[in-house]
Design an enzyme around this catalytic site. Structure first.
Site, mmCIF file in Angstrom:
data_model
loop_
_atom_site.group_PDB
_atom_site.id
_atom_site.type_symbol
_atom_site.label_atom_id
_atom_site.label_comp_id
_atom_site.label_asym_id
_atom_site.label_seq_id
_atom_site.Cartn_x
_atom_site.Cartn_y
_atom_site.Cartn_z
ATOM 1 C CD GLN A 202 -37.128 44.868 54.621
ATOM 2 O OE1 GLN A 202 -36.598 44.099 55.436
ATOM 3 N NE2 GLN A 202 -36.552 45.163 53.464
ATOM 4 C CE LYS A 225 -36.888 42.458 50.644
ATOM 5 N NZ LYS A 225 -35.623 43.039 50.227
ATOM 6 C CB CYS A 363 -36.278 50.922 46.173
ATOM 7 S SG CYS A 363 -35.061 50.012 45.252
HETATM 8 N N1 C6P Z 1 -36.122 46.071 49.642
HETATM 9 C C1 C6P Z 1 -33.915 46.699 50.423
HETATM 10 O O1 C6P Z 1 -32.688 46.626 50.417
HETATM 11 P P1 C6P Z 1 -38.490 42.350 46.128
HETATM 12 O O2 C6P Z 1 -37.396 43.076 45.380
HETATM 13 O O3 C6P Z 1 -39.720 42.175 45.277
HETATM 14 O O4 C6P Z 1 -38.030 41.112 46.796
HETATM 15 O O5 C6P Z 1 -38.889 43.323 47.361
HETATM 16 C C2 C6P Z 1 -39.234 44.655 47.101
HETATM 17 C C3 C6P Z 1 -39.492 45.381 48.384
HETATM 18 C C4 C6P Z 1 -40.781 45.803 48.659
HETATM 19 N N2 C6P Z 1 -41.071 46.418 49.810
HETATM 20 C C5 C6P Z 1 -40.143 46.644 50.751
HETATM 21 C C6 C6P Z 1 -40.536 47.295 52.035
HETATM 22 C C7 C6P Z 1 -38.823 46.248 50.524
HETATM 23 O O6 C6P Z 1 -37.911 46.466 51.470
HETATM 24 C C8 C6P Z 1 -38.484 45.621 49.312
HETATM 25 C C9 C6P Z 1 -37.058 45.255 49.021
HETATM 26 C C10 C6P Z 1 -34.699 45.836 49.466
HETATM 27 O O7 C6P Z 1 -34.500 47.442 51.197
HETATM 28 C C11 C6P Z 1 -34.229 46.052 48.067
HETATM 29 S S1 C6P Z 1 -34.453 47.718 47.519
#
Ligand code: C6P
Length: 406
Positions: A202, A225, A363
């Protein structure tokens, strides 16, 4: 430099549509961002002109694809203030953290060691360490979160002992918006000899990040992102640390010599990129970086912070709305609960007005337990969002208050 953000918005074709008869308001940027035309066209252009496998063929197209792939690695390195030999392409943050846990972790963590995380971690920065702890006999501990949604730094002195071999924590929380004092935390971890990993999911697309200045050993992020496609991301691994890491996946492209009995591995990032990578994704990640760099991450951060401050100010007008996370110094997202409305029902209600929010545990189930809620509703912003969209969200939330009134 003054940026006309409404003109920038024109770069995003997807934003100009109606959903359920209302103009789309896309406030789910923490889950994934939208893509500018520049990036979409680069992806199409790659498949129309240059598509070939990398590092293999001796033909023109393969040469072009390889050059563009490696050029993108240089762009990622520059974006993070790293060396290109320190950048490994991954599927995203999740894969980057799993790579560190299984490669660095299995080689360096042993029974009795402590792996330290925090109570606000995304499952991606928790489950891989649980798996490693089970494999090695290490103990997993966490830094608690205060009622204000910040890390309880008073507890850190007790937790950060010399047994801690890895301190892995989130830069910007996806559920609270908290921006953790990464530089200070990394320095404190280094003082006890711990290796550090920063979950940059993020932060990478939202603020200037320099891994040398932060002094972390690892930094993982996801391209999707930050205006790039899904399925591509990168892991920064500090040169001397990376040099000692064993491979975690075997296959083509990561070897120098293979015999039936054993193999010899390449040095550097190639050792961790077994098989055909997401070539187009990596190349287009470089295009997304060019796009963000042209805007300037400090400008993006400032714009997003102003939007978030405005959202917080307006949301305070809504009776029965509880906001999670700190008031100040936060990333561009606001998680909340409306009295009488289940977060899933509220998100579905918002969707009927064309407003894309996210309802769920995001998550971060251990954090939800701490907050004593099953889930929250979250609005997350990016530089193409506007105050006017926030005003419309406020009107929808006001209507929801009446609709869900207990
Ligand atoms: N958070 C959210 O809606 P990936 O899936 O590998 O691109 O990112 C995982 C991830 C890891 N750390 C943080 C702090 C995140 O926010 C995320 C992804 C999304 O908040 C999907 S749960």
């Amino acid at each position: 430099m003054t940026i006309d953000w409404t003109t920038i918005r024109q770069d995003f074709p997807i934003l100009h549509q109606e959903v359920h008869g209302h103009p789309l308001i896309y406030f789910d940027n923490a889950a994934t961002s939208q893509k500018p035309r520049h990036v979409i066209e680069a992806l199409v252009g790659y498949y129309e002109r240059d598509n070939a496998n990398v590092h293999r063929g001796l033909h023109e197209l393969s040469g072009r694809a390889t050059d563009a792939y490696e050029e993108s690695r240089r762009k990622v390195a520059q974006y993070l203030g790293a060396g290109e030999e320190e950048i490994i392409f991954t599927r995203g943050t999740t894969e980057g953290i799993n790579l560190v846990a299984q490669s660095w972790g299995r080689a360096n963590i042993k029974m009795g060691d402590v792996i330290l995380v925090t109570e606000m971690e995304h499952h991606s920065n928790l489950v891989p360490w649980q798996m490693l702890a089970l494999q090695t006999g290490a103990t997993l501990k966490h830094v608690p979160v205060t009622d204000e949604g910040e890390l309880d730094l008073d507890q850190l002195d007790t937790l950060l002992t010399e047994q801690v071999k890895m301190f892995a924590f989130v830069h910007v929380s996806n559920s609270l918006g908290t921006i953790n004092p990464a530089k200070e935390l990394i320095a404190r971890a280094k003082a006890v000899g711990a290796v550090t990993l920063l979950d940059g999911a993020q932060s990478a697309g939202h603020m200037p990040v320099n891994v040398r200045d932060l002094d972390c050993d690892f930094y993982a992020f996801s391209g999707h992102k930050m205006c790039a496609p899904t399925g591509i991301g990168a892991l920064y691994a500090r040169g001397p640390v990376l040099a000692e890491m064993p491979p975690w996946q075997g296959g083509g492209e990561m070897i120098t010599r293979v015999q039936f009995e054993s193999s010899f591995y390449k040095e550097g990032p190639a050792r961790f990129e077994a098989g055909t990578p997401d070539i187009s994704g990596a190349i287009v990640l470089g295009e997304a970086i060019d796009y963000l760099e042209a805007l300037g991450r400090e400008h993006i951060f400032q714009h997003d912070s102003e939007l978030t401050a405005y959202a917080l100010e307006r949301m305070a007008e809504i009776e029965g709305l509880r906001i999670f996370g700190p008031r100040l110094n936060r990333g561009s997202l606001v998680a909340f609960a409306l009295e009488g409305a289940h977060p899933h029902d509220l998100t579905t209600y918002a969707n009927s007005f064309g407003l894309a929010l996210r309802g769920g545990h995001h998550c971060t189930q251990p954090l939800m337990r701490k907050l004593k809620v099953p889930s929250t509703t979250r609005a997350s912003f990016y530089f193409y969002n506007t105050r006017e969209e926030i005003d419309r969200m406020i009107a929808i939330l006001q209507a929801a208050r009446t609709f869900f009134a207990p």
